[in-house]
Enzyme design. Structure first.
Site, short mmCIF file in Angstrom:
data_model
loop_
_atom_site.label_atom_id
_atom_site.label_comp_id
_atom_site.label_asym_id
_atom_site.label_seq_id
_atom_site.Cartn_x
_atom_site.Cartn_y
_atom_site.Cartn_z
N TYR A 51 -0.78 0.24 10.43
CA TYR A 51 -1.10 -0.61 9.04
C TYR A 51 -0.03 -0.38 8.08
CZ TYR A 51 -3.33 -0.75 4.40
OH TYR A 51 -3.76 -1.16 3.16
N SER A 64 0.78 -1.19 0.03
CA SER A 64 0.23 -0.13 -0.02
C SER A 64 0.94 1.31 -0.21
CB SER A 64 -1.03 0.03 1.17
OG SER A 64 -1.42 1.14 1.26
#
Ligand SMILES: NC(=O)c1ccc[n+]([C@@H]2O[C@H](COP(=O)([O-])OP(=O)(O)OC[C@H]3O[C@@H](n4cnc5c(N)ncnc54)[C@H](OP(=O)(O)O)[C@@H]3O)[C@@H](O)[C@H]2O)c1
Length: 243
Positions: A159, A146
């Site tokens: 994350y 990501s």
């Protein structure tokens, strides 16, 4: 015949997180280009729907309900893939989850599930397919990271750490298996409009995010380049500039 179709005809792809979102779109795209696709995630109904959609379009799909955080389940998934199709050419690790919040006040236990799926399970899945790919002297692993691994988004520390871990893991693994004919790529998307955002309050404007089909096109390119070429890391962002 398209280049992608030529590359994927007779090939076998295993896609985790294939029940919805990015994994679903990649699985459908790979099947559309001729690969037999093994679909893994926990929710049986979603896997069955994706498998049905692939078969309706004339493709081949096998749904294998799997929790990728269970090492023995991942081993069984790879065994079943090879038993069914005789080979395994592509692994896409799209199973993932996201939760956000400031580090101050966070409970460490809140991070465990995300670390297990986004990071450890990626490592385990890579390990599980390697013996098959090395034996074939051919294979492509595509891990989905990501843009959070590259940009500093407050609230996304845990994350981002899982995704930066995936990038680092992939970089080292790539060097270890290069000589074995195995490619390791990382696809680094910005925000993509998927069900992942349903549970996240005050997320970015979904209409300005990437579509899952955009990510799938990039993934197909990465896994269908000729064996002598490798797109090792690809960052794909919404052109509108968010995330
Ligand atoms: N959406 C974005 O903006 C975006 C941007 C960049 C990167 N990513 C990354 O892309 C990946 C896919 O995200 P998405 O947006 O497509 O999410 P999504 O729509 O929520 O789909 C996630 C998929 O992962 C599966 N999954 C979750 N936990 C699992 C487990 N323990 N075992 C097996 N499968 C599991 C889910 O199925 P079950 O729950 O049924 O198991 C589902 O099929 C994630 O790694 C995410 O971090 C997303």
């Amino acid at each position: 015949m398209t280049d992608a179709r030529q590359a994927l005809e007779g090939q076998v792809a295993l896609v985790t997180g294939a029940g919805r979102g990015i994994g679903r779109a990649i699985a459908i795209a790979l099947a559309t280009e001729g690969a037999a696709v093994v679909l893994a995630a926990r929710t049986r109904q979603q896997l069955a729907e994706v498998a049905a959609e692939i078969r309706e379009r004339g493709g081949r799909a096998l749904a294998v309900p799997t929790d990728v955080t269970q090492d023995t389940a991942v081993e069984a998934l790879v065994e079943q893939t090879v038993a069914e199709f005789g080979r395994l050419d592509v692994l896409v690790t799209a199973a993932g989850t996201a939760s956000f919040g400031p580090v101050a006040g966070a409970k460490p236990a809140d991070w465990d599930a995300m670390l297990a799926v986004n990071f450890r399970a990626v490592m385990v899945c890579c390990c599980a397919v390697l013996p098959v790919m090395v034996h074939q002297h051919r294979g492509t692993i595509l891990n989905i990271a990501s843009v959070a691994a590259q940009r500093f988004i407050p609230g996304a520390a845990a994350y981002a750490a899982t995704k930066a871990g995936v990038v680092a893991w992939s970089r080292v693994l790539r060097e270890e298996v290069r000589a074995e004919g195995v490619r390791v790529g990382v696809l680094v998307p910005g925000a993509v409009d998927t069900p992942l955002w349903d549970a996240i309050p005050q997320g970015p404007d979904r209409s300005r995010m990437l579509r899952t089909e955009d990510v799938a096109r990039a993934a197909v390119l990465m896994v269908t380049l000729p064996p002598g070429a490798a797109l090792e890391e690809l960052t794909l962002l919404p052109a509108g500039g968010i995330l």
